[in-house]
Design a protein around this motif. Structure first.
Motif, PDB file in Angstrom:
ATOM      1  N   TRP A 109      -0.205   5.752   8.072  1.00  0.00           N
ATOM      2  CA  TRP A 109       0.119   7.082   8.501  1.00  0.00           C
ATOM      3  C   TRP A 109       0.758   6.998   9.862  1.00  0.00           C
ATOM      4  O   TRP A 109       0.691   5.981  10.523  1.00  0.00           O
TER       5      TRP A 109
ATOM      6  N   CYS B 207       0.915   5.614   1.046  1.00  0.00           N
ATOM      7  CA  CYS B 207       0.083   6.813   1.213  1.00  0.00           C
ATOM      8  C   CYS B 207      -0.314   7.352  -0.153  1.00  0.00           C
ATOM      9  O   CYS B 207       0.336   7.080  -1.151  1.00  0.00           O
TER      10      CYS B 207
ATOM     11  N   PRO C  95      -8.813   4.866  -0.497  1.00  0.00           N
ATOM     12  CA  PRO C  95      -9.259   3.583   0.050  1.00  0.00           C
ATOM     13  C   PRO C  95      -8.444   2.391  -0.445  1.00  0.00           C
ATOM     14  O   PRO C  95      -8.303   1.394   0.260  1.00  0.00           O
TER      15      PRO C  95
ATOM     16  N   GLY D 107      -5.387   2.174  -0.545  1.00  0.00           N
ATOM     17  CA  GLY D 107      -4.233   2.042   0.346  1.00  0.00           C
ATOM     18  C   GLY D 107      -4.420   0.962   1.397  1.00  0.00           C
ATOM     19  O   GLY D 107      -3.470   0.277   1.763  1.00  0.00           O
ATOM     20  N   TYR D 108      -5.657   0.792   1.883  1.00  0.00           N
ATOM     21  CA  TYR D 108      -5.908  -0.240   2.881  1.00  0.00           C
ATOM     22  C   TYR D 108      -5.693  -1.631   2.287  1.00  0.00           C
ATOM     23  O   TYR D 108      -5.097  -2.509   2.905  1.00  0.00           O
ATOM     24  N   THR D 109      -6.164  -1.821   1.075  1.00  0.00           N
ATOM     25  CA  THR D 109      -5.964  -3.106   0.403  1.00  0.00           C
ATOM     26  C   THR D 109      -4.486  -3.360   0.158  1.00  0.00           C
ATOM     27  O   THR D 109      -3.981  -4.456   0.408  1.00  0.00           O
TER      28      THR D 109
ATOM     29  N   ALA E 228      -1.952  -2.126   1.800  1.00  0.00           N
ATOM     30  CA  ALA E 228      -1.273  -2.357   3.079  1.00  0.00           C
ATOM     31  C   ALA E 228      -1.506  -3.773   3.579  1.00  0.00           C
ATOM     32  O   ALA E 228      -0.575  -4.438   4.049  1.00  0.00           O
ATOM     33  N   LEU E 229      -2.740  -4.263   3.466  1.00  0.00           N
ATOM     34  CA  LEU E 229      -3.023  -5.630   3.911  1.00  0.00           C
ATOM     35  C   LEU E 229      -2.302  -6.659   3.049  1.00  0.00           C
ATOM     36  O   LEU E 229      -1.822  -7.678   3.549  1.00  0.00           O
TER      37      LEU E 229
END
Length: 76
Positions: free
Chosen positions: A1, A58, A62, A64-66, A68-69
């Motif tokens: 974000w 986006c 949750p 999304g974090y995986t 993104a990493l």
């Protein structure tokens, strides 16, 4: 974000006694992330990279974090 213009996240970190860093270069980010991973607890890393960003994730909650990493790891 993205953070709305004018908000400085490091102040939020100070409010909650969370170490906070602002980075603008990839090398700074790598160093900040490596440092954060060696500590216990949270670390806030604010990145100022919008002009060079390659994507946005986006709407995945949750997951999304995986995602993104995984995307970050593929680019490093």
């Amino acid at each position: 974000w993205t953070t709305p213009h004018g908000l400085e996240l490091y102040r939020a970190g100070a409010l909650y006694d969370v170490p906070a860093l602002r980075v603008t270069e990839l090398a700074e980010f790598r160093h900040a992330l490596a440092s954060a991973l060696t500590r216990r607890g949270a670390t806030l890393i604010e990145t100022m990279v919008a002009p060079v960003s390659t994507g946005m994730i986006c709407g995945f909650g949750p997951l999304g974090y995986t995602l993104a990493l995984q995307a970050l790891a593929a680019r490093l």
